[in-house]
Motif scaffolding. Sequence first.
Motif, mmCIF file in Angstrom:
data_model
loop_
_atom_site.group_PDB
_atom_site.id
_atom_site.type_symbol
_atom_site.label_atom_id
_atom_site.label_comp_id
_atom_site.label_asym_id
_atom_site.label_seq_id
_atom_site.Cartn_x
_atom_site.Cartn_y
_atom_site.Cartn_z
ATOM 1 N N ARG A 273 0.644 -1.146 -0.093
ATOM 2 C CA ARG A 273 -0.079 -0.075 -0.016
ATOM 3 C C ARG A 273 0.853 1.309 0.198
ATOM 4 N N TYR A 274 2.247 1.239 0.645
ATOM 5 C CA TYR A 274 2.667 2.406 0.934
ATOM 6 C C TYR A 274 4.203 2.119 -0.039
ATOM 7 N N LEU A 275 4.118 1.037 -1.050
ATOM 8 C CA LEU A 275 5.459 1.044 -1.711
ATOM 9 C C LEU A 275 5.412 1.646 -2.922
ATOM 10 N N ASP A 276 6.598 2.702 -3.109
ATOM 11 C CA ASP A 276 6.962 3.421 -4.245
ATOM 12 C C ASP A 276 7.601 2.381 -5.389
ATOM 13 N N VAL A 277 6.587 2.259 -6.284
ATOM 14 C CA VAL A 277 7.317 1.235 -7.393
ATOM 15 C C VAL A 277 7.832 2.071 -8.725
ATOM 16 N N ASP A 278 7.528 3.341 -8.870
ATOM 17 C CA ASP A 278 8.138 3.662 -9.949
ATOM 18 C C ASP A 278 8.893 5.273 -9.874
ATOM 19 N N GLY A 279 9.037 5.521 -8.648
ATOM 20 C CA GLY A 279 9.976 6.579 -8.256
ATOM 21 C C GLY A 279 9.205 7.923 -8.185
ATOM 22 N N ASP A 280 7.967 8.124 -8.204
ATOM 23 C CA ASP A 280 7.181 9.525 -8.021
ATOM 24 C C ASP A 280 6.692 9.699 -6.662
ATOM 25 N N GLY A 281 6.965 8.453 -5.772
ATOM 26 C CA GLY A 281 6.480 8.779 -4.488
ATOM 27 C C GLY A 281 4.921 8.335 -4.125
ATOM 28 N N ILE A 282 4.278 8.023 -5.248
ATOM 29 C CA ILE A 282 2.803 7.715 -5.192
ATOM 30 C C ILE A 282 2.669 6.213 -5.170
ATOM 31 N N PRO A 283 2.093 5.473 -4.074
ATOM 32 C CA PRO A 283 2.018 4.112 -4.400
ATOM 33 C C PRO A 283 0.902 3.774 -4.868
ATOM 34 N N TYR A 284 0.272 2.470 -5.131
ATOM 35 C CA TYR A 284 -0.927 1.995 -5.566
ATOM 36 C C TYR A 284 -1.797 2.016 -4.429
ATOM 37 N N ARG A 285 -3.062 1.949 -4.461
ATOM 38 C CA ARG A 285 -4.170 1.804 -3.590
ATOM 39 C C ARG A 285 -5.154 0.809 -4.262
ATOM 40 N N THR A 286 -5.835 0.342 -3.334
ATOM 41 C CA THR A 286 -6.883 -0.495 -3.629
ATOM 42 C C THR A 286 -8.112 -0.030 -3.141
ATOM 43 N N LEU A 287 -9.211 -0.325 -3.671
ATOM 44 C CA LEU A 287 -10.560 0.190 -3.021
ATOM 45 C C LEU A 287 -11.095 -0.917 -2.367
ATOM 46 N N PRO A 288 -12.008 -0.761 -1.389
ATOM 47 C CA PRO A 288 -12.882 -2.009 -0.859
ATOM 48 C C PRO A 288 -13.506 -2.745 -1.671
ATOM 49 N N GLY A 289 -13.219 -4.130 -1.657
ATOM 50 C CA GLY A 289 -14.022 -5.115 -2.555
ATOM 51 C C GLY A 289 -13.542 -5.260 -3.962
ATOM 52 N N THR A 290 -12.064 -4.642 -3.852
ATOM 53 C CA THR A 290 -11.564 -4.873 -5.375
ATOM 54 C C THR A 290 -11.463 -6.538 -5.516
ATOM 55 N N HIS A 291 -10.866 -7.173 -4.525
ATOM 56 C CA HIS A 291 -10.674 -8.569 -4.731
ATOM 57 C C HIS A 291 -11.190 -9.390 -3.452
ATOM 58 N N ALA A 292 -11.364 -10.788 -3.603
ATOM 59 C CA ALA A 292 -12.168 -11.308 -2.452
ATOM 60 C C ALA A 292 -11.127 -11.635 -1.464
ATOM 61 N N THR A 293 -9.697 -11.884 -1.866
ATOM 62 C CA THR A 293 -8.658 -12.393 -0.904
ATOM 63 C C THR A 293 -7.392 -11.554 -1.167
ATOM 64 N N LYS A 294 -7.237 -10.795 -1.950
ATOM 65 C CA LYS A 294 -5.927 -10.090 -2.060
ATOM 66 C C LYS A 294 -6.257 -8.560 -2.274
ATOM 67 N N GLY A 295 -5.216 -7.810 -1.885
ATOM 68 C CA GLY A 295 -5.119 -6.427 -2.001
ATOM 69 C C GLY A 295 -5.579 -5.478 -0.673
ATOM 70 N N ALA A 296 -6.012 -6.524 0.292
ATOM 71 C CA ALA A 296 -6.461 -5.800 1.467
ATOM 72 C C ALA A 296 -5.145 -5.256 2.516
ATOM 73 N N TYR A 297 -5.438 -4.292 3.009
ATOM 74 C CA TYR A 297 -4.424 -3.615 3.878
ATOM 75 C C TYR A 297 -5.134 -3.097 4.959
#
Length: 613
Positions: free
Chosen positions: A423-447
Motif C-alpha cells: 500500500r505504501y510501496l513506491d514502485v516507479d519513483g514518483d512517491g505515489i503508491p498503488y491503492r485498492t478500493l474496498p471489494g476490489t478482490h475477495a482475498t488479495k489487496g487488503a491492507y
Amino acid sequence: MKRIEAVNDFVIKFANVNGSGSASANELFAKSFLRMGIPVSPRNIFPSNIQGLPTWYEVRVTEKGHLGRRGGVDLMVAMNPQTWNEDVKEIDPGGYLFYDSTKPLPPSKFRDDIHVVGMPLTEICNATYTDSRERQLFKNILYVGALAGMMGIEPEVIAELIGEQYKGKEKLLKPNLNAFQLGLNFAKENLKDAMGLRTKRAYAVGDKIFIEGNAAAALGCLYGGATVCAWYPITPSSSLAEAFQRSCSKLRVDKETGKNKFAIIQAEDELASIGIVVGAGWNGARAFTATAGPGISLMSEFIGLAYFAEIPAVIIDVQRGGPSTGMPTRTQQSDVMKCAYASHGDTKHVLLFPEDPYECFEMGAQAFDLAERLQTPVFMMTDLDIGMNQRLCNPLVWDDARRYDRGKLMTEKMLEAGMEFGRYLDVDGDGIPYRTLPGTHATKGAYFTRGTSKNAYAVYSEAGADYVYNMQRLLKKFETAKTLVPKPVLTPSKEPARFGCIYYGSTSPAMHEALEALAEKGIFVNALRVRAFPFQDELFDFVASHSKVFVVEQNRDAQLKTLLVNDAGINPASLISVLHYDGTPITARFITEEIAQIVATLNVRPIKKDKAA
C-alpha cells in the motif's frame, strides 16, 4: 467648483441599513449596467450579526473591464445616518453625495469640495404609501429610479429587470414599477444635470457570465465527479454547499428510479464533516467539504490522518478575516500558512488559488483529479470576495467527454496477475503508491488503514527506517505534485522592468489595473500570478530575473512570502511585502500607491518612454 465628469467609468457606493430591503434594489441597479453592455463589478459589505447594522454595496462600473476595486468613491448614496460622517469622507473631491433631503441637515454635515444632490425620499414615500414597510422598501426603488434618470440608464432596462425579479408575483410587480417611475420622473423634473456621471450603451461585456464564486465552485465539484459533500454551516462558505445541493438535485438523480446518486450531509461540527469526507474518499467516492478558517482549525487532526494514510479529500476554504471568530463577513487571504501545513507533525498540502468564479469552477473540478492522483488532501483557497460576490467571468466550459483521473488504482485483474501490492510501496519513483478500493478482490489487496507509522506494506512499525522511508516518499510525492498543479501566469510589462510582482487569488483584478496605473507613472513591473503550491521552477526563475519582487497579499503576516522563503528557499532580501488586511477587498489605488512609494524610497526614478524603472 470642478466636478467629476465620466462616462461608463466610475464607482458608486450605497450606504444602507441592514434589513431595509436595499440589497435587491442595489443589485438590480448594478445589473442594469450589464444589460447596457457595460462591465460591472459589485461588492456587498454587510454585517455578520444582527439587523439594523450598517451595510454597504459598492458598484464598480468601467467600460475598460476592470473588475477589481479601484479605490475611492465618485458617488455616495448615503441612506444611513449612523455612518454618515465616514461615508461622506470617502467621496473623492469633485464627487457626488446623494441623500434623503426630507429632513434638513446643517452645513457642517457636508463638504465644500463635493456636489450634494438631495431628494425628499421619505416625504415622497409618506405621501404615496400608507404601509410602513412599503414606505421603506419602495424608498430603495425610488432612488434607483432617480439615479437612472440622472445617469442616463435606459428605463426599459431596469423595468425589464424588475419584471424578471417579480415574475409570477403580479401584486409586487406593478407597485415596484410605479415606484421606479416615480423616482425617474422626479429626477427628470428636478435634478437635470445634477450629476456628471453618465452612461451610454456599450458592447464590452461580450459572452461573459455573471456568477458568484461559491456557485461556480459548486458546479466545478459536480463536474469533477463529487458525489459526497459533508459540511457544517460557516460564513462565507455555506452557500457553496447549498449550491451543490441544488445542482445535484437537478443533475444527480436517477431518471428511472428517482433515487439520489449523491449524499450531502450537514454534520454536527467541522471535525465530523471532514471525517465523513475522509471515510468517503477511502471508500472510493469523490468527496469534499466547504469551510472557512475556524473550520480548518477544527479539522486539523483528520486532515493529518488523510495526509499520512494517503486518502483523497478536497477541502474548499472560503477565507475570511481572523484569528478566532475574526470577521466572518470580511475577506482576507488569511489561511495560506494554516492550510499549507495543516495538522501536527511534518505535513505539506497542495493548495490551489483561483482568481475568479471561472477558476473556482475549473480548479474545483481539477482538485478531485489531483486528490486521487496524489492520494492526499487538496485545498482550494478562495475567499469571501470571490465566493459571495457576483463577478463577470468567462463562460464555464462543460465537456461531456471529460474523464476522471483516478490515479494508481490496483484492479482485480492486476492482483490476479500476481502484481506485488504494498500500500505504501513506491514502485516507479514518483512517491505515489498503488491503492485498492474496498471489494476490489475477495482475498488479495487488503491492507490496514492507520494513522500511525507503518512500513511499505501497511504493517504497523515504529522502526525509524520505516518512518523515514514514508516521510521521504511523501516529500517525493510533493515534488511530483509540482508537475501536476496549475502553472503560474506571467503578465509581462510593455517595457523592460527591473521590478517584479507576485500575487494570487482575488488580488488579481485590482493588480491588473494597478499595473496599468504604474506604467502611466513610468514604473514598469512584470507580474506573476501564483496559482498553486507547491511552487514550480517558473517562480524561482521569475524572482531571479528581477532586482526586487513585490509580494502583494491580503493578510498581515505576509503568508505567501513566508512560504516563498521557508519552503522555496528564496532570499528574503529580494522580496518586498505589500500587505492589505482591513477586511475589504484590496484596491488598485492601494497597490499603485504602495509600490510607487517603495520605488521612490529605493531612489529609482520613473522614466518616460524608452527606459523603465
